[in-house]
Design a protein around this motif. Structure first.
Motif, PDB file in Angstrom:
ATOM      1  N   UNK A 169       0.818  -1.204   0.000  1.00 50.42           N
ATOM      2  CA  UNK A 169       0.000   0.000   0.000  1.00 50.42           C
ATOM      3  C   UNK A 169       0.854   1.258   0.000  1.00 50.42           C
ATOM      4  N   UNK A 170       0.184   2.388   0.012  1.00 50.41           N
ATOM      5  CA  UNK A 170       0.874   3.684  -0.045  1.00 50.41           C
ATOM      6  C   UNK A 170       0.407   4.588   1.080  1.00 50.41           C
ATOM      7  N   UNK A 171       1.199   4.672   2.155  1.00 51.44           N
ATOM      8  CA  UNK A 171       0.800   5.557   3.261  1.00 51.44           C
ATOM      9  C   UNK A 171       0.774   7.006   2.808  1.00 51.44           C
ATOM     10  N   UNK A 172      -0.074   7.791   3.465  1.00 49.82           N
ATOM     11  CA  UNK A 172      -0.256   9.188   3.090  1.00 49.82           C
ATOM     12  C   UNK A 172       0.681  10.117   3.845  1.00 49.82           C
ATOM     13  N   UNK A 173       1.517   9.551   4.707  1.00 43.24           N
ATOM     14  CA  UNK A 173       2.460  10.352   5.480  1.00 43.24           C
ATOM     15  C   UNK A 173       3.405   9.431   6.220  1.00 43.24           C
ATOM     16  N   UNK A 174       4.375   9.992   6.957  1.00 43.33           N
ATOM     17  CA  UNK A 174       5.305   9.168   7.738  1.00 43.33           C
ATOM     18  C   UNK A 174       4.553   8.288   8.728  1.00 43.33           C
ATOM     19  N   UNK A 175       4.989   7.047   8.867  1.00 43.55           N
ATOM     20  CA  UNK A 175       4.293   6.090   9.706  1.00 43.55           C
ATOM     21  C   UNK A 175       5.184   5.583  10.841  1.00 43.55           C
ATOM     22  N   UNK A 176       4.553   4.888  11.776  1.00 42.21           N
ATOM     23  CA  UNK A 176       5.260   4.319  12.913  1.00 42.21           C
ATOM     24  C   UNK A 176       6.228   3.228  12.471  1.00 42.21           C
ATOM     25  N   UNK A 177       7.277   3.020  13.265  1.00 36.58           N
ATOM     26  CA  UNK A 177       8.153   1.870  13.099  1.00 36.58           C
ATOM     27  C   UNK A 177       7.657   0.755  14.014  1.00 36.58           C
ATOM     28  N   UNK A 178       8.159  -0.446  13.798  1.00 38.74           N
ATOM     29  CA  UNK A 178       7.745  -1.554  14.665  1.00 38.74           C
ATOM     30  C   UNK A 178       8.162  -1.326  16.113  1.00 38.74           C
ATOM     31  N   UNK A 182      -3.208  -9.317  11.480  1.00 40.24           N
ATOM     32  CA  UNK A 182      -3.320  -9.766  12.874  1.00 40.24           C
ATOM     33  C   UNK A 182      -2.070 -10.521  13.330  1.00 40.24           C
ATOM     34  N   UNK A 183      -1.566 -11.406  12.495  1.00 43.38           N
ATOM     35  CA  UNK A 183      -0.399 -12.197  12.882  1.00 43.38           C
ATOM     36  C   UNK A 183       0.852 -11.346  13.036  1.00 43.38           C
ATOM     37  N   UNK A 184       1.047 -10.381  12.147  1.00 46.81           N
ATOM     38  CA  UNK A 184       2.204  -9.493  12.272  1.00 46.81           C
ATOM     39  C   UNK A 184       2.125  -8.673  13.562  1.00 46.81           C
ATOM     40  N   UNK A 185       0.949  -8.144  13.848  1.00 48.83           N
ATOM     41  CA  UNK A 185       0.800  -7.351  15.067  1.00 48.83           C
ATOM     42  C   UNK A 185       1.054  -8.193  16.312  1.00 48.83           C
ATOM     43  N   UNK A 186       0.491  -9.374  16.363  1.00 46.95           N
ATOM     44  CA  UNK A 186       0.664 -10.218  17.540  1.00 46.95           C
ATOM     45  C   UNK A 186       2.124 -10.617  17.719  1.00 46.95           C
ATOM     46  N   UNK A 187       2.812 -10.874  16.609  1.00 47.61           N
ATOM     47  CA  UNK A 187       4.226 -11.246  16.686  1.00 47.61           C
ATOM     48  C   UNK A 187       5.072 -10.095  17.211  1.00 47.61           C
ATOM     49  N   UNK A 188       4.775  -8.880  16.782  1.00 42.72           N
ATOM     50  CA  UNK A 188       5.588  -7.719  17.151  1.00 42.72           C
ATOM     51  C   UNK A 188       5.225  -7.143  18.519  1.00 42.72           C
ATOM     52  N   UNK A 189       3.950  -7.214  18.863  1.00 52.02           N
ATOM     53  CA  UNK A 189       3.494  -6.621  20.120  1.00 52.02           C
ATOM     54  C   UNK A 189       3.554  -7.625  21.267  1.00 52.02           C
TER      55      UNK A 189
END
Length: 257
Positions: A105-114, A153-160
């Motif tokens: 995708x294409x974010x519309x501005x600077x985004x958070x890092x993991x 969901x899986x990426x978020x759960x793995x990182x958080x």
């Protein structure tokens, strides 16, 4: 939503704090809005806490942020901590700054890092899903939709390092088909837009929120807390929902989804 509070609950939808688009709220205005909540006896809780249906404070409000822009960490989080307020951030995983091979995708501005997402979660902020590529979920084929929901969901759960059970629909778009897949992907509750207050007898997978925009005055903010001031939005939403259902039906007939 279970044993929800008797009175409808405002769920506020923010995007950027300090950005330049029509949904970006100035940090000064955001601070003024938080002060208004404090001074009028509101107690912010997370969306997950509301959806769980357990006991809530006497005057609950839910503060949510979509997309996962970097200015949440830089500007919103310090203000929330100053007021002692909790919130929910719905993160688009493919937009994460260091998403690497999972970038989408294409974010519309600077985004958070993991690392910032993990830090936010450690501060008591709920992290929920917002799709992987910020796609219009109701226009995706079943297979692509499942991948979009599960990967996020899986990426978020793995990182958080904790279970993720809530999400918000990109653009607010959903359908009965999308909601079935959301449930199958393991989400217990999901936010739409609708610009109305959340009630205990509503659909847990289509919980309404009210929009806070760049041009929302303090008087407009007070009206939003009561679910008012959105007549034009309601008319546009109903008309556009019909258009989107028709568009998807045509694409299915043509075999393009």
């Amino acid at each position: 939503m279970g044993d929800a509070p008797a009175a409808p609950v405002p769920i506020l939808m923010y995007h950027s704090i300090g950005g330049s688009d029509r949904l970006a709220v100035r940090p000064e205005a955001f601070a003024e809005q938080l002060a208004h909540l404090r001074d009028n006896g509101y107690t912010p809780i997370t969306f997950g806490e509301l959806a769980a249906g357990g006991p809530v404070p006497g005057r609950p409000v839910v503060i949510t942020f979509d997309d996962g822009y970097a200015d949440f960490h830089e500007r919103a989080l310090p203000l929330l901590e100053k007021f002692g307020f909790r919130a929910t951030v719905f993160v688009t995983t493919g937009w994460i700054r260091d998403a690497g091979p999972y970038a989408a995708g294409r974010p519309l501005g600077p985004t958070l890092s993991w690392s910032q997402v993990a830090e936010i979660a450690s501060c008591g902020i709920e992290v929920g899903g917002h799709g992987h590529s910020h796609a219009q979920l109701d226009q995706l084929s079943d297979a692509v939709l499942r991948t979009e929901l599960l990967r996020s969901r899986r990426l978020l759960e793995d990182r958080v390092g904790r279970t993720v059970t809530t999400m918000a629909y990109p653009y607010g778009y959903s359908s009965a088909r999308v909601r079935r897949e959301v449930r199958a992907a393991g989400y217990d509750a999901a936010c739409a837009v609708a610009n109305a207050l959340a009630s205990g007898d509503g659909d847990r997978l289509a919980v309404p929120r009210v929009t806070v925009r760049a041009g929302t005055s303090l008087a407009g903010f007070e009206r939003a807390l009561r679910g008012r001031g959105f007549l034009a939005d309601h008319a546009l939403t109903k008309g556009y929902a019909l258009l989107r259902r028709s568009r998807y039906a045509v694409r299915r007939l043509r075999g393009t989804v």
